[in-house]
Design a protein around this motif. Structure first.
Motif, short mmCIF file in Angstrom:
data_model
loop_
_atom_site.label_atom_id
_atom_site.label_comp_id
_atom_site.label_asym_id
_atom_site.label_seq_id
_atom_site.Cartn_x
_atom_site.Cartn_y
_atom_site.Cartn_z
N ILE A 33 0.86 -1.30 -0.10
CA ILE A 33 0.10 0.06 -0.04
C ILE A 33 0.83 1.28 -0.11
O ILE A 33 0.53 2.31 0.50
N ALA A 34 2.11 1.19 -0.45
CA ALA A 34 2.90 2.37 -0.60
C ALA A 34 2.39 3.25 -1.66
O ALA A 34 2.94 4.51 -1.68
N TRP A 35 1.46 2.82 -2.22
CA TRP A 35 1.03 3.83 -3.37
C TRP A 35 -0.11 4.78 -2.82
O TRP A 35 -0.49 5.82 -3.33
N ALA A 36 -0.53 4.46 -1.52
CA ALA A 36 -1.58 5.23 -0.91
C ALA A 36 -1.55 6.69 -0.52
O ALA A 36 -0.29 6.70 0.07
N PRO A 37 -2.00 7.59 -0.50
CA PRO A 37 -1.81 8.77 -0.19
C PRO A 37 -1.61 8.98 1.41
O PRO A 37 -2.19 8.11 1.92
N VAL A 38 -0.96 9.70 1.97
CA VAL A 38 -0.72 10.01 3.19
C VAL A 38 -0.06 8.97 4.15
O VAL A 38 1.14 9.23 4.75
N ILE A 39 -0.44 7.64 3.78
CA ILE A 39 0.10 6.60 4.63
C ILE A 39 1.46 5.94 3.85
O ILE A 39 2.49 5.37 4.34
N GLY A 40 1.33 5.91 2.64
CA GLY A 40 2.31 5.36 1.59
C GLY A 40 3.82 5.69 1.83
O GLY A 40 4.60 4.88 2.01
N ASP A 41 4.09 7.13 1.88
CA ASP A 41 5.49 7.73 1.93
C ASP A 41 5.99 7.08 3.25
O ASP A 41 7.11 6.68 3.58
N PRO A 42 5.47 7.39 4.63
CA PRO A 42 5.72 6.91 5.76
C PRO A 42 6.02 5.60 5.98
O PRO A 42 7.19 4.99 6.54
N LEU A 43 5.34 4.62 5.23
CA LEU A 43 5.87 3.07 5.09
C LEU A 43 7.22 2.74 4.57
O LEU A 43 7.62 1.97 4.93
N THR A 44 7.20 3.41 3.37
CA THR A 44 8.53 3.39 2.75
C THR A 44 9.94 4.01 3.79
O THR A 44 10.80 3.16 3.91
N VAL A 45 9.42 4.90 4.54
CA VAL A 45 10.71 5.06 5.47
C VAL A 45 10.79 4.35 6.61
O VAL A 45 11.84 4.08 6.98
N LEU A 46 9.51 3.74 7.03
CA LEU A 46 9.67 2.53 8.07
C LEU A 46 10.47 1.65 7.53
O LEU A 46 11.18 0.96 8.22
N ALA A 47 10.25 1.12 6.32
CA ALA A 47 10.96 0.08 5.83
C ALA A 47 12.59 0.22 5.83
O ALA A 47 13.15 -0.76 6.22
N GLY A 48 13.04 1.46 5.58
CA GLY A 48 14.22 1.69 5.84
C GLY A 48 14.73 1.75 7.25
O GLY A 48 15.60 1.36 7.61
N VAL A 49 13.84 2.25 8.24
CA VAL A 49 14.02 2.46 9.62
C VAL A 49 14.39 0.84 10.04
O VAL A 49 15.32 0.71 10.86
N PHE A 50 13.54 0.29 9.82
CA PHE A 50 13.56 -1.19 10.32
C PHE A 50 14.25 -2.25 9.45
O PHE A 50 14.40 -3.52 9.36
N ARG A 51 15.18 -1.52 8.34
CA ARG A 51 15.97 -2.11 7.86
C ARG A 51 15.60 -3.49 6.70
O ARG A 51 16.41 -4.57 6.87
N LEU A 52 14.63 -3.16 6.17
CA LEU A 52 14.34 -4.13 5.23
C LEU A 52 15.36 -4.12 4.06
O LEU A 52 15.72 -3.04 3.46
N PRO A 53 15.58 -5.51 3.76
CA PRO A 53 16.89 -5.50 2.64
C PRO A 53 16.29 -4.83 1.44
O PRO A 53 14.90 -4.88 1.00
N TRP A 54 17.21 -3.97 0.57
CA TRP A 54 16.85 -3.13 -0.51
C TRP A 54 16.19 -4.06 -1.62
O TRP A 54 15.25 -3.37 -2.12
N TRP A 55 16.54 -5.09 -1.84
CA TRP A 55 15.91 -6.13 -3.09
C TRP A 55 14.60 -6.32 -2.85
O TRP A 55 13.74 -6.29 -3.53
#
Length: 143
Positions: free
Chosen positions: A91-113
């Motif tokens: 749901i990274a496409w969704a307005p308002v919540i999508g962008d913070p979800l992608t930041v959280l993926a980085g914060v919690f170290r989801l592998p890049w690929w």
């Protein structure tokens, strides 16, 4: 096409913006649909990967007083992220919540690929829907 790429990239970051209108405009101008889809998806995915990188980097500053999330807020976000996991990036496409979800993926170290795969699916799907709706609703207006 370069303008579409830039608009899609910037609108995927934490900056405000919407690439759907620009995509529809380019479609009305007669640009090839597949090229529009590829360019918009690539730009928006790259913008989301910028967010992932920012999240990875921001974690170094979590103990600073000016850090935007409190330790409690970060713990809540971590619990939520671990509950729904990397699939939440669909749901990274969704307005308002999508962008913070992608930041959280980085914060919690989801592998890049894996971040790239989920974000690409989400963003590509959204632009496929936008282009389909443009074809259905805007065809009479674009002639």
């Amino acid at each position: 096409m370069l303008s579409l790429f830039v608009v899609a990239l910037l609108s995927a970051t934490l900056l405000p913006g919407g690439s759907e209108v620009w995509l529809a405009r380019q479609w009305c101008l007669g640009e090839p649909v597949v090229m529009l889809w590829v360019v918009a998806t690539a730009g928006n995915t790259l913008g989301s990967l910028v967010n992932v990188a920012l999240g990875r980097y921001a974690r170094h500053f979590q103990h600073k007083r000016w850090f935007p999330a409190s330790p409690q807020g970060l713990a809540r976000a971590e619990g939520w992220y671990h509950r729904f996991g990397e699939y939440s990036l669909l749901i990274a496409w969704a307005p308002v919540i999508g962008d913070p979800l992608t930041v959280l993926a980085g914060v919690f170290r989801l592998p890049w690929w894996r971040a790239l795969a989920w974000i690409l699916i989400a963003k590509g799907g959204r632009y496929a829907v936008v282009l389909s709706l443009a074809h259905l609703w805007l065809s009479p207006l674009c002639q």
